[in-house]
Design an enzyme around this catalytic site. Structure first.
Site, PDB file in Angstrom:
ATOM      1  CG  ASP A 195      -8.901   2.435   3.523  1.00 34.69           C
ATOM      2  OD1 ASP A 195      -8.538   2.291   4.707  1.00 34.69           O
ATOM      3  OD2 ASP A 195      -8.101   2.533   2.568  1.00 34.69           O
TER       4      ASP A 195
ATOM      5  CD  GLU B 180     -11.719   5.382   0.892  1.00 36.73           C
ATOM      6  OE1 GLU B 180     -11.331   6.341   1.581  1.00 36.73           O
ATOM      7  OE2 GLU B 180     -10.947   4.649   0.246  1.00 36.73           O
TER       8      GLU B 180
ATOM      9  CG  PHE C 149     -15.989  -3.025 -13.651  1.00 34.81           C
ATOM     10  CD1 PHE C 149     -15.100  -3.333 -12.629  1.00 34.81           C
ATOM     11  CD2 PHE C 149     -15.504  -2.337 -14.758  1.00 34.81           C
ATOM     12  CE1 PHE C 149     -13.775  -2.953 -12.700  1.00 34.81           C
ATOM     13  CE2 PHE C 149     -14.165  -1.966 -14.843  1.00 34.81           C
ATOM     14  CZ  PHE C 149     -13.299  -2.275 -13.804  1.00 34.81           C
TER      15      PHE C 149
ATOM     16  NE  ARG D  92     -10.941  11.096   2.067  1.00 29.87           N
ATOM     17  CZ  ARG D  92     -11.331  10.375   3.118  1.00 29.87           C
ATOM     18  NH1 ARG D  92     -11.813  10.963   4.181  1.00 29.87           N
ATOM     19  NH2 ARG D  92     -11.236   9.064   3.104  1.00 29.87           N
TER      20      ARG D  92
ATOM     21  CB  THR E 265      -4.708  -0.319 -11.459  1.00 27.18           C
ATOM     22  OG1 THR E 265      -6.090  -0.051 -11.238  1.00 27.18           O
ATOM     23  CG2 THR E 265      -4.436  -1.776 -11.234  1.00 27.18           C
TER      24      THR E 265
END
Ligand code: 0O2
Length: 209
Positions: free
Chosen positions: A72, A139, A41, A105, A152
């Protein structure tokens, strides 16, 4: 001030909307071909103003250099089932011609001290506006479900402890990072065996016919 931020962030919002459609579209194409999708996802967000200011402050980026130096402000995440899928997704992104890759990266081969693992690609994406084309940095973070689970949880704890973890939590997070790494390895192993079994099975049915 609010109007100024709305104007500044508008192309980032547009880029996220467009790229979500495009990257989710890749998954649908795999589904239509009935082949394993390396993409599980996709999520995307524009960084909240408070976080932009906070990060700019920490990195010493002046506000008039935000667009050029904060990579970002627009961020997408592509989640994969297996570590090998990450390579496939990176290849698919490199082949596209609707944006240019600025930097990659690899925090999978070189994990961060925190235990963080993920593959980051920074792209320059052209947004079409009524005042012409505007190229912005976006990003893309590509990671497995296990890497995402760890990141998370660590991110929310980081927020709670403002980056200064009590020692036992820090130790547990390191152990959890190792467990996530082992989980990815086990799953890759299982996947390899399933695929091997499928090859043997198809050979046997071919021989029988
Ligand atoms: P958010 O809320 O996700 O936007 P720096 O932030 O200075 O370490 P830089 O130059 O921005 O690094 O580049 P990097 O490290 O490639 O990308 C930063 C983003 O990667 C972070 O954004 C996180 O999303 C993720 N990330 C990097 N290191 C870690 C980590 O140790 N733990 C977790 N959970 N995520 C990490 P933001 O702005 O920090 O946060």
């Amino acid at each position: 001030m609010k109007k100024h931020w709305d104007l500044f962030l508008a192309p980032y919002e547009q880029a996220i909307d467009e790229l979500k459609v495009k990257l989710k579209g890749m998954r649908s194409q795999f589904e239509m071909q009935s082949t394993h999708s390396p993409i599980e996802f996709v999520t995307g967000r524009v960084k909240p103003i408070a976080s932009i200011l906070d990060k700019a402050n920490k990195k010493g980026i002046p506000l008039d250099k935000l667009a050029a130096e904060l990579q970002d402000i627009a961020g997408l995440r592509m989640m994969c089932q297996f570590v090998d899928d990450i390579k496939k997704v990176v290849e698919l992104l490199r082949q596209r011609n609707d944006f240019e890759i600025v930097e990659e990266r690899d925090y999978i081969t070189h994990k961060k001290l925190s235990g963080y693992r993920s593959y980051h690609i920074v792209i320059r994406y052209p947004v079409q506006t009524i005042n012409g084309e505007k190229k912005i940095l976006v990003e893309i973070q590509i990671r497995t479900l296990a890497m995402n689970f760890w990141a998370t949880i660590e991110h929310s704890l980081n927020y709670k402890y403002s980056g200064h973890f009590p020692e036992d939590i820090e130790r547990r997070l390191q152990r959890a990072a190792e467990a996530a790494f082992r989980l990815d390895e086990e799953m890759s192993q299982i996947r390899g065996e399933i695929q091997e079994a499928q090859v043997i099975f198809s050979r046997k049915t071919e021989d029988a016919n």
